[in-house]
Design an enzyme around this catalytic site. Structure first.
Site, PDB file in Angstrom:
ATOM      1  CG  PHE A  26      -2.100   0.957   1.011  1.00  0.00           C
ATOM      2  CD1 PHE A  26      -3.385   0.471   0.990  1.00  0.00           C
ATOM      3  CD2 PHE A  26      -1.912   2.321   0.792  1.00  0.00           C
ATOM      4  CE1 PHE A  26      -4.473   1.320   0.764  1.00  0.00           C
ATOM      5  CE2 PHE A  26      -2.969   3.171   0.571  1.00  0.00           C
ATOM      6  CZ  PHE A  26      -4.267   2.676   0.552  1.00  0.00           C
ATOM      7  CD  GLU A  27       4.537   2.764  -2.758  1.00  0.00           C
ATOM      8  OE1 GLU A  27       4.736   3.956  -2.459  1.00  0.00           O
ATOM      9  OE2 GLU A  27       5.453   1.928  -2.906  1.00  0.00           O
TER      10      GLU A  27
END
Length: 354
Positions: A287-288
């Site tokens: 998850f960025e």
């Protein structure tokens, strides 16, 4: 530290409605188009230092019967690396949340710490009876404190320190995962030997930050996700990863302020989400989050006015994953969205961040 005798049962089903979370209220217009470096101050003084994070963890450990705090190793500069554990039953499915492999990506850590605090509340019931939770809230403490063996004079943030992607030896920790453990940087070696190899972990979310200008269909994203992409990942591990992504995607997209794209990431086993999936059969999700806490590239660092919604996005991510694993709904998660999820594209001048 000995495992505590009494387990406090809590649920996270209404975590995001708790009053204490209101401190990270969502600013108007934050989604996608939130403040960038040019129109929002980049501050480090408002973030936890390593020392204040350790104090916070020890305070929560003292308050929470279900929590156990473990030191898994030390950084290059000798800082202890902490793991917060909630293990009520070794046979439960286990999820690991990992933050700050890159030291300048700290808002995920701020969200993880808030999440840990709420795991100690009595607002609802029973989630910790059905899932084991592990949180490493700051793997790269030297980079987070700017205590490194190279210059950070060109970094942008104001405050009492700079934060950098690299560890003290100027190594990217998220490119170390294909090595023999004896050859890894000490932070990654500790993660592998004392977490991946020690515990039976079923799921992992590796939390990072990206630049501020990634978009899909002309709209700036609040974050992006990606499952492991290495060809050696077993089909069932990949499927579990895609289901984990479905849970998180549906939780964020329904908030009204989150907008998620598919990350354009590499397939190398040296990257954490790929390495953990190949070596340990862990279903992983990258998850960025949008925007970094500090950088030398102006388009990467996001002003502090966006901190609230990014922290809230982290809490939503962790909460949704835990609840879906605990109640078993992750098993029926619809992964077909991956086939149509647009891959984000970077506006000119942005490089890969993972």
């Amino acid at each position: 530290m000995n495992l505590k005798k009494k387990v406090l049962s809590v649920s996270l089903s209404s975590l995001l409605a708790l009053g204490a979370v209101s401190a990270v209220a969502i600013p108007v217009g934050a989604v996608g188009e939130g403040p960038g470096a040019g129109n929002g101050s980049i501050q480090t003084s408002i973030l936890h230092t390593y020392e204040s994070m350790v104090d916070y963890l020890k305070t929560q450990d003292g308050k929470q019967e279900a929590m156990e705090l473990e030191v898994i190793g030390q950084t290059v500069k000798g800082r202890d690396i902490y793991l917060a554990k909630y293990i009520s039953n070794p046979n439960n499915p286990t999820i690991l949340f990992l933050t700050q492999q890159h030291g300048n990506e700290q808002l995920t850590t701020e969200g993880a710490l808030e999440f840990i605090k709420h795991l100690g509340t009595n607002k609802t019931k029973s989630v910790l009876d059905n899932v084991n939770i592990m949180v490493i809230p700051m793997l790269n403490a030297d980079g987070a404190m700017g205590d490194v063996n190279f210059s950070l004079d060109n970094y942008l943030a104001d405050g009492d320190r700079h934060l950098t992607r690299y560890n003290a030896n100027e190594v990217d920790l998220n490119r170390e995962h294909a090595k023999a453990t004896s050859d890894m940087e000490v932070e990654v070696k500790a993660l592998h030997e004392n977490v991946f190899e020690k515990y039976e972990i079923d799921y992992m979310i590796d939390l990072h930050h990206q630049g501020t200008t990634s978009q899909t269909e002309g709209e700036l994203v609040s974050g992006s996700i990606l499952h492991p992409t290495n060809s050696q990942v077993k089909p069932e591990v990949l499927e579990g990863s895609k289901k984990l992504g479905a849970v998180v995607y549906n939780a964020i997209e329904t908030t009204g302020w989150g907008h998620i794209g598919k990350y354009n990431g590499g397939s190398g086993e040296n990257i954490g989400r790929n390495g953990a999936a190949v070596r340990y059969d862990i279903s992983t999700l990258l998850f960025e989050m949008r925007g970094m806490s500090d950088h030398y590239i102006e388009s990467y660092a996001l002003g502090q006015k966006s901190n609230g919604y990014l922290i809230r996005q982290t809490i939503t991510t962790l909460d949704s994953a835990v609840r879906a694993i605990a109640d078993g709904s992750i098993e029926s998660a619809d992964t077909s969205f991956w086939d149509t999820l647009p891959t984000q594209a970077s506006r000119p001048g942005e490089e890969s961040d993972e």
